[in-house]
Design a protein around this motif. Structure first.
Motif, PDB file in Angstrom:
ATOM      1  N   GLN A 311      -0.883 -20.733  -7.391  1.00  0.00           N
ATOM      2  CA  GLN A 311      -1.830 -19.804  -6.789  1.00  0.00           C
ATOM      3  C   GLN A 311      -1.131 -18.632  -6.110  1.00  0.00           C
ATOM      4  OE1 GLN A 311      -5.224 -21.447  -4.640  1.00  0.00           O
ATOM      5  NE2 GLN A 311      -4.585 -23.506  -5.279  1.00  0.00           N
ATOM      6  N   TYR A 312       0.019 -18.865  -5.559  1.00  0.00           N
ATOM      7  CA  TYR A 312       0.760 -17.786  -4.882  1.00  0.00           C
ATOM      8  C   TYR A 312       1.074 -16.665  -5.874  1.00  0.00           C
ATOM      9  CZ  TYR A 312       4.229 -15.599  -1.810  1.00  0.00           C
ATOM     10  OH  TYR A 312       4.930 -14.720  -1.030  1.00  0.00           O
ATOM     11  N   LYS A 313       1.641 -17.032  -7.025  1.00  0.00           N
ATOM     12  CA  LYS A 313       1.976 -16.036  -8.025  1.00  0.00           C
ATOM     13  C   LYS A 313       0.711 -15.425  -8.637  1.00  0.00           C
ATOM     14  CE  LYS A 313       6.419 -15.857  -7.977  1.00  0.00           C
ATOM     15  NZ  LYS A 313       7.201 -16.307  -9.110  1.00  0.00           N
ATOM     16  N   LEU A 314      -0.333 -16.229  -8.808  1.00  0.00           N
ATOM     17  CA  LEU A 314      -1.580 -15.702  -9.352  1.00  0.00           C
ATOM     18  C   LEU A 314      -2.132 -14.593  -8.466  1.00  0.00           C
ATOM     19  CD1 LEU A 314      -3.636 -18.727 -10.747  1.00  0.00           C
ATOM     20  CD2 LEU A 314      -2.997 -16.650 -11.960  1.00  0.00           C
ATOM     21  N   SER A 315      -2.105 -14.798  -7.149  1.00  0.00           N
ATOM     22  CA  SER A 315      -2.612 -13.785  -6.231  1.00  0.00           C
ATOM     23  C   SER A 315      -1.858 -12.473  -6.392  1.00  0.00           C
ATOM     24  CB  SER A 315      -2.503 -14.292  -4.785  1.00  0.00           C
ATOM     25  OG  SER A 315      -3.024 -13.344  -3.880  1.00  0.00           O
ATOM     26  N   LEU A 316      -0.514 -12.561  -6.520  1.00  0.00           N
ATOM     27  CA  LEU A 316       0.283 -11.349  -6.707  1.00  0.00           C
ATOM     28  C   LEU A 316      -0.047 -10.666  -8.031  1.00  0.00           C
ATOM     29  CD1 LEU A 316       3.773 -12.590  -5.444  1.00  0.00           C
ATOM     30  CD2 LEU A 316       2.203 -11.046  -4.255  1.00  0.00           C
ATOM     31  N   GLN A 317      -0.250 -11.461  -9.095  1.00  0.00           N
ATOM     32  CA  GLN A 317      -0.562 -10.874 -10.396  1.00  0.00           C
ATOM     33  C   GLN A 317      -1.932 -10.198 -10.384  1.00  0.00           C
ATOM     34  OE1 GLN A 317       2.003 -10.766 -12.431  1.00  0.00           O
ATOM     35  NE2 GLN A 317       2.968 -11.981 -10.809  1.00  0.00           N
ATOM     36  N   TYR A 318      -2.905 -10.813  -9.676  1.00  0.00           N
ATOM     37  CA  TYR A 318      -4.235 -10.194  -9.592  1.00  0.00           C
ATOM     38  C   TYR A 318      -4.164  -8.837  -8.875  1.00  0.00           C
ATOM     39  CZ  TYR A 318      -6.449 -14.501 -11.236  1.00  0.00           C
ATOM     40  OH  TYR A 318      -6.850 -15.558 -11.982  1.00  0.00           O
ATOM     41  N   ILE A 319      -3.323  -8.752  -7.846  1.00  0.00           N
ATOM     42  CA  ILE A 319      -3.149  -7.463  -7.154  1.00  0.00           C
ATOM     43  C   ILE A 319      -2.584  -6.417  -8.110  1.00  0.00           C
ATOM     44  CG2 ILE A 319      -1.859  -6.281  -5.332  1.00  0.00           C
ATOM     45  CD1 ILE A 319      -2.027  -8.867  -3.688  1.00  0.00           C
ATOM     46  N   GLN A 320      -1.567  -6.817  -8.924  1.00  0.00           N
ATOM     47  CA  GLN A 320      -0.987  -5.882  -9.882  1.00  0.00           C
ATOM     48  C   GLN A 320      -2.015  -5.452 -10.927  1.00  0.00           C
ATOM     49  OE1 GLN A 320       2.082  -4.580  -9.710  1.00  0.00           O
ATOM     50  NE2 GLN A 320       2.448  -5.725  -7.817  1.00  0.00           N
ATOM     51  N   CYS A 321      -2.838  -6.409 -11.402  1.00  0.00           N
ATOM     52  CA  CYS A 321      -3.867  -6.075 -12.392  1.00  0.00           C
ATOM     53  C   CYS A 321      -4.917  -5.133 -11.791  1.00  0.00           C
ATOM     54  CB  CYS A 321      -4.530  -7.349 -12.909  1.00  0.00           C
ATOM     55  SG  CYS A 321      -3.530  -8.240 -14.104  1.00  0.00           S
ATOM     56  N   ALA A 322      -5.242  -5.324 -10.512  1.00  0.00           N
ATOM     57  CA  ALA A 322      -6.199  -4.439  -9.857  1.00  0.00           C
ATOM     58  C   ALA A 322      -5.667  -3.002  -9.813  1.00  0.00           C
ATOM     59  CB  ALA A 322      -6.490  -4.939  -8.445  1.00  0.00           C
ATOM     60  N   GLU A 323      -4.379  -2.860  -9.461  1.00  0.00           N
ATOM     61  CA  GLU A 323      -3.801  -1.521  -9.416  1.00  0.00           C
ATOM     62  C   GLU A 323      -3.765  -0.877 -10.798  1.00  0.00           C
ATOM     63  OE1 GLU A 323      -0.018  -1.902  -7.576  1.00  0.00           O
ATOM     64  OE2 GLU A 323      -0.824  -2.214  -5.550  1.00  0.00           O
ATOM     65  N   LEU A 324      -3.427  -1.671 -11.843  1.00  0.00           N
ATOM     66  CA  LEU A 324      -3.391  -1.127 -13.199  1.00  0.00           C
ATOM     67  C   LEU A 324      -4.792  -0.740 -13.670  1.00  0.00           C
ATOM     68  CD1 LEU A 324      -0.800  -3.536 -14.856  1.00  0.00           C
ATOM     69  CD2 LEU A 324      -0.482  -1.121 -14.367  1.00  0.00           C
ATOM     70  N   SER A 325      -5.804  -1.564 -13.332  1.00  0.00           N
ATOM     71  CA  SER A 325      -7.178  -1.244 -13.711  1.00  0.00           C
ATOM     72  C   SER A 325      -7.612   0.070 -13.071  1.00  0.00           C
ATOM     73  CB  SER A 325      -8.118  -2.376 -13.292  1.00  0.00           C
ATOM     74  OG  SER A 325      -7.798  -3.568 -13.964  1.00  0.00           O
ATOM     75  N   ASP A 326      -7.243   0.247 -11.814  1.00  0.00           N
ATOM     76  CA  ASP A 326      -7.594   1.491 -11.131  1.00  0.00           C
ATOM     77  C   ASP A 326      -6.903   2.685 -11.784  1.00  0.00           C
ATOM     78  OD1 ASP A 326      -8.809   3.041  -9.075  1.00  0.00           O
ATOM     79  OD2 ASP A 326      -6.898   3.061  -8.004  1.00  0.00           O
ATOM     80  N   ARG A 327      -5.631   2.484 -12.200  1.00  0.00           N
ATOM     81  CA  ARG A 327      -4.914   3.567 -12.871  1.00  0.00           C
ATOM     82  C   ARG A 327      -5.565   3.933 -14.205  1.00  0.00           C
ATOM     83  NH1 ARG A 327      -1.460   6.155  -9.341  1.00  0.00           N
ATOM     84  NH2 ARG A 327      -0.272   4.615  -8.137  1.00  0.00           N
ATOM     85  N   MET A 328      -6.227   2.949 -14.820  1.00  0.00           N
ATOM     86  CA  MET A 328      -6.894   3.197 -16.105  1.00  0.00           C
ATOM     87  C   MET A 328      -8.357   3.577 -15.910  1.00  0.00           C
ATOM     88  SD  MET A 328      -5.209   0.291 -18.612  1.00  0.00           S
ATOM     89  CE  MET A 328      -5.766  -1.086 -17.595  1.00  0.00           C
ATOM     90  N   ALA A 329      -8.740   3.951 -14.649  1.00  0.00           N
ATOM     91  CA  ALA A 329     -10.102   4.421 -14.319  1.00  0.00           C
ATOM     92  C   ALA A 329     -11.140   3.318 -14.480  1.00  0.00           C
ATOM     93  CB  ALA A 329     -10.465   5.634 -15.173  1.00  0.00           C
ATOM     94  N   ASP A 330     -10.731   2.062 -14.280  1.00  0.00           N
ATOM     95  CA  ASP A 330     -11.668   0.939 -14.325  1.00  0.00           C
ATOM     96  C   ASP A 330     -11.817   0.397 -12.902  1.00  0.00           C
ATOM     97  OD1 ASP A 330     -13.255  -1.219 -14.891  1.00  0.00           O
ATOM     98  OD2 ASP A 330     -11.764  -2.289 -16.105  1.00  0.00           O
TER      99      ASP A 330
END
Length: 743
Positions: A311-330
Motif C-alpha cells: 500500500q505504501y508504494k501504491l499510494s506513491l504511484q497513485y500520486i504520480q498517476c494523478a500528476e500525469l493525468s493532470d499534465r494530459m488535461a484529464d
C-alpha cells in the motif's frame, strides 16, 4: 525514491551440527544431515541468483527428507526458508503458517537461533503488510533470542530491519542509528552483501534529508560491492536508486543507469524490483514531457504493487498517476487518483505519504488557479515536512555518521597492526619449520650413508668367503702340486692377505672422507641458508621502516603545516571578531576548508597503506571516484580508460600513495586553471613502465612554462618512486604524463 530490496535472512548452514543420538526418535545419520544441509545451501545459492522456483524445489526436498529422518532442526530451517521464498514471490497465504511451524520446532529442540529467526522473518512479513510498528516489535523480540557470541550476523540483520521500519514511519534519526549498528557488525563479520544493503539504506536516509550528493556516493559504493559479489537483485535495486538521485542532477547520467537497471531487473525476476524500474522510467519520461508513455509505465508498476499488496508504494504511484493525468488535461482522472492515494496514506497513517500527497495536490491547485486550496495544501505540506526534517534529526544523523567513521578508521589501524604482528609470527614459524626440516634431512642423509657402508661391508665379506671356497677347491684338486709348491703358495697367500687388508683400509678411509664431505656441505648449506633468511628479514624490516618513516613524514608535513595555518587563522579571526566580523567569518571558513582538506589527505594515506588496496584495480576505482566527484560537479565531462591488463597488477604502498596524491593535484589544477569542459584519463602499460596520461581541452590560465610549487611537488613525488612527471601546455589543452617503473 526506490526502496531497498528486502534483506533476506541468510541461512548459513555450511557446517553440519553433529549431535549424538540421545533420543530414541533421532534416526538420522551424519550422512543424512550432510544431504539436508546441502539442499538448504543449494536453495540459498539459487535464491541469490534469482531462481526462486528452483530454490523452492530444493527446500521442499530438504523438508521431506528431514521429516522422513525425524531431523527437527533441518525441518525447522526448511520451514523458515520456505516462508522467506514465499515472501519474495509475494505469495502471502501460507507464510504465517510456515513461520509458526518453524518456531514450534525450534522451541521443541530448544534452539534459540531458530526461534529468533522466526521472529525476524515475521518482522519482514509484517513490513510487507505495512504494519511497521508491529514489525519493529517482532524484530526486537527476535533479538532477545539471539546471542552476540554466536549469532552476530542475525543480530545485524535485525538492526537493519528495524532501521527500514523506522524509515517507513518517518523517524529518520532512529533509522540511521539502527543502520549504523548493523553496518558495524556486517563489516566486522566481512559479509559484503549485507554491507552493501545497509550502506544503501543509509543512502536512502540521506536522500530523504535532501543530501543527494552524499546519497549518490553511498549508492555507488554499495554498487561496487554488489558487482564484485554478483548480486543481481541488489545491482538492479542500486541502479534504480541512482536513477532517482540523478534524475534531479543529470538526466543523461540517469538514463545511462536506467538502461542498466532494466537489464538487471529482468534478470532478477523479483516483482518489486521490476516495479521500481517501471516507476523510474516513468519519472524520466515525464521530465521529457512524454506524459502518455510515462503513464503506461506507471500503470505497469501499479499492477505489480497491487499483486504484492504494498500500500505504501501504491499510494506513491497513485500520486504520480494523478500528476500525469493532470499534465494530459484529464482533471477528473487526476482527482480519482488523488482520492485513491489519500485513502492508502490514511490507512497507513504515514507522515511521508501525507507530505508527498499535499505537496503534489498544492501543485495541482496552483496549475488550476485555485490559489486558496493551493495555499492550504502548501501549509499542510510544510507542517508534515517540518515534523519529518527537523534540525535535531539532521544533526543526530550527522553525529552518528561521524562516530561511525571515527570508529571505522580506528578499527582499520588496529586491524593493520594485528595483521603485521600475525605476519611476523608466521615468518618465525616458517623459519623454525625450515630449521626442523633441515635437521631431519641431515639425520636422513646420515642414516643412508651408514646403510650404504653396512651393505658394502657385507658384500666384501661375501666376496671373501666365495674366494676362499674357490681357493680351497683348487687346493683339494691339486694336493700334489701344492705339496711341491708349498713355499710359493705361502708367499702367494701372504701377498693376498696384505692386498686385502690394504683394500679394506682404503675403503674405510674413502668412507670417512665421504662422510666428512657430506657433513661439511650440509653445515655450509645450513649457514648460507640462515644468512639468506637473515638478510631477507633485515631487508623486509628496512622496507617496512622506510614506509613507516615516509608515512610519518607525510602526516607530519600535512598535519603540521595545516594546524599551524589553522592556529594563525584562529588568532587573527579572534582578534578581528569585534573589529571586522566579515573578515573573521572568512577566516573561519578557511579553517573549515583546511580541516576538510587535511582529513581527506589523511584518509588517502590510510587508504593507500591498506593491504587489500594493493591492486591497480582498487587504485583506479578510487581515482575514478575522485575525478567524477570533482569534475562532474564543475560540469566537466570525464572519460576514464584503464587497460584491463593493469587491473590485476599490484603497486607498493609508497607508489600507491604518491600516484593518488599526484592525480588529485592534477585534477584540482584542471578545475582551478584550465577552464576545460572535457578531461580524458588513460592508464596503460609499456615494456618498462605504467603510464598515466591526463589530457584536457582547456586553455592554461597560469604563466607559460610555470614551475610553481605544485608542479615541483608532483615531480618530486614521481622521482621518489623512481618515476617521472611531464606536463605540456598547448593551444588545444594541457597534457600530463606520469610514468611509474615496473618493479
Amino acid at each position: 525514491m526506490a526502496e531497498k530490496n528486502r534483506n533476506s535472512l541468510l541461512f548459513l548452514l555450511m557446517v553440519p551440527l553433529w549431535l549424538s543420538a540421545v533420543h530414541a526418535q533421532v534416526i538420522y545419520t551424519p550422512k543424512d544431515s550432510i544431504e539436508i544441509y546441502r539442499l538448504l545451501n543449494e536453495a540459498d545459492e539459487l535464491d541469490f541468483q534469482g531462481k526462486l522456483d528452483e530454490a523452492m524445489s530444493s527446500i521442499k526436498r530438504a523438508r521431506q527428507l528431514s521429516q522422513e529422518k525425524r531431523m527437527k532442526r533441518g525441518e525447522a530451517y526448511a520451514c523458515l526458508k520456505m516462508a522467506d521464498l514465499l515472501l519474495k514471490k509475494s505469495e502471502y497465504e501460507k507464510i504465517d503458517e510456515h513461520l509458526k511451524e518453524g518456531f514450534q520446532l525450534g522451541s521443541a529442540i530448544r534452539d534459540s537461533l531458530i526461534m529468533g529467526l522466526a521472529f525476524l522473518q515475521k518482522s519482514q512479513y509484517l513490513k510487507s503488510l505495512n504494519n511497521f510498528e508491529e514489525a519493529i516489535v517482532a524484530s526486537k523480540t527476535g533479538l532477545q533470542h539471539l546471542s552476540y557470541k554466536t549469532d552476530s550476523l542475525y543480530i545485524a540483520l535485525a538492526y537493519n530491519e528495524i532501521g527500514i521500519n523506522y524509515d517507513k514511519l518517518g523517524d529518520y534519526s532512529r533509522a540511521a542509528e539502527n543502520y549504523l549498528q548493523a553496518l558495524r557488525l556486517f563489516e566486522l563479520l566481512g559479509v559484503e552483501q549485507e554491507v552493501a544493503n545497509t550502506m544503501g539504506n543509509i543512502a536512502v536516509s540521506y536522500y530523504r534529508l535532501n543530501k543527494r550528493t552524499v546519497a549518490a556516493e553511498l549508492f555507488k559504493e554499495s554498487l561496487v560491492i554488489r558487482e564484485r559479489i554478483g548480486d543481481i537483485k541488489g545491482i538492479a535495486s542500486n541502479l534504480g536508486n541512482l536513477v532517482t538521485v540523478y534524475s534531479v542532477i543529470s538526466l543523461d547520467t540517469a538514463w545511462i543507469y536506467q538502461q542498466k537497471a532494466i537489464q538487471y531487473a529482468e534478470r532478477s525476476g523479483v516483482k518489486p524490483v521490476q516495479a521500481q524500474v517501471y516507476t523510474n522510467t516513468a519519472n524520466l519520461l515525464s521530465r521529457q514531457n512524454k506524459f502518455k508513455e510515462a503513464f503506461q509505465f506507471q500503470k505497469k508498476a501499479i499492477e505489480i504493487y497491487q499483486q504484492t499488496g504494498d500500500q505504501y508504494k501504491l499510494s506513491l504511484q497513485y500520486i504520480q498517476c494523478a500528476e500525469l493525468s493532470d499534465r494530459m488535461a484529464d482533471s477528473l482522472g487526476a482527482e480519482n487518483y488523488y482520492q485513491l492515494a489519500f485513502q492508502h496514506a490514511n490507512n497507513l497513517q504515514s507522515k511521508p505519504l501525507f507530505q508527498a500527497f499535499y505537496s503534489s495536490k498544492s501543485g495541482f491547485y496552483n496549475r488550476h488557479k485555485d490559489f486558496y486550496n493551493a495555499l492550504l495544501c502548501t501549509q499542510i505540506n510544510f507542517t508534515y515536512r517540518d515534523s519529518l526534517f527537523s534540525e535535531k534529526t539532521k544533526t543526530s544523523v550527522e553525529d552518528l555518521k561521524l562516530k561511525y567513521e571515527t570508529e571505522k578508521k580506528d578499527l582499520q589501524l588496529a586491524k593493520l597492526s594485528a595483521e603485521q604482528k600475525q605476519r611476523e609470527l608466521e615468518l618465525d614459524k616458517q623459519n623454525k619449520l625450515i630449521q626442523i626440516g633441515t635437521l631431519l634431512n641431515i639425520k636422513g642423509q646420515q642414516e643412508i650413508t651408514l646403510l650404504k657402508q653396512d651393505q658394502e661391508l657385507q658384500l666384501g665379506r661375501y666376496q671373501k668367503i666365495e674366494s676362499e671356497k674357490a681357493k680351497q677347491e683348487l687346493i683339494n684338486q691339486s694336493n700334489e702340486r701344492l705339496l711341491k709348491l708349498t713355499n710359493q703358495n705361502v708367499k702367494i697367500l701372504e701377498q693376498d692377505k696384505l692386498l686385502n687388508e690394504r683394500q679394506i683400509q682404503r675403503q674405510r678411509i674413502l668412507s670417512q672422507v665421504l662422510i666428512g664431505s657430506i657433513f661439511i656441505s650440509l653445515v655450509l648449506g645450513f649457514l648460507l641458508f640462515n644468512r639468506y633468511q637473515l638478510k631477507r628479514k633485515i631487508a623486509q624490516q628496512n622496507s617496512l621502516l622506510k614506509i613507516r618513516n615516509n608515512i610519518a613524514k607525510d602526516l607530519h608535513d600535512e598535519i603540521g603545516s595545516t594546524l599551524t595555518s589553522i592556529n594563525i587563522l584562529s588568532l587573527v579571526s579572534s582578534q578581528s571578531l569585534d573589529k571586522d566580523p566579515l573578515q573573521a567569518k572568512e577566516m573561519l571558513n578557511q579553517i573549515t576548508q583546511q580541516s576538510k582538506t587535511v582529513q581527506q589527505n589523511m584518509s588517502d594515506i590510510v587508504w593507500a597503506i591498506r593491504p587489500d588496496n594493493e591492486k591497480i584495480e582498487a587504485l583506479s576505482a578510487r581515482m575514478r571516484e575522485f575525478a567524477g566527484k570533482v569534475l562532474e560537479s564543475q560540469n566537466i565531462k570525464v572519460f576514464f580508460d584503464v587497460d584491463e591488463v593493469l587491473l590485476s597488477k599490484a603497486l607498493p604502498v609508497q607508489s600507491r600513495k604518491e600516484v593518488l596524491l599526484i592525480f588529485k593535484e592534477v585534477i584540482n589544477n584542471i578545475v582551478k586553471h584550465s577552464g576545460a569542459d572535457t578531461v580524458r584519463i588513460i592508464w596503460k602499460q609499456t615494456k618498462a613502465s605504467y603510464e598515466l596520461e591526463i589530457t584536457d581541452n582547456g586553455e592554461w590560465k597560469g604563466k607559460p612554462g610555470s614551475t610553481g610549487t605544485g608542479i615541483k611537488s608532483m615531480q618530486e613525488r614521481a622521482i621518489s618512486i623512481g618515476g617521472s612527471f611531464e606536463i605540456q601546455h598547448g593551444s588545444e589543452g594541457t597534457f600530463v604524463c606520469l610514468k611509474i617503473p615496473i618493479t
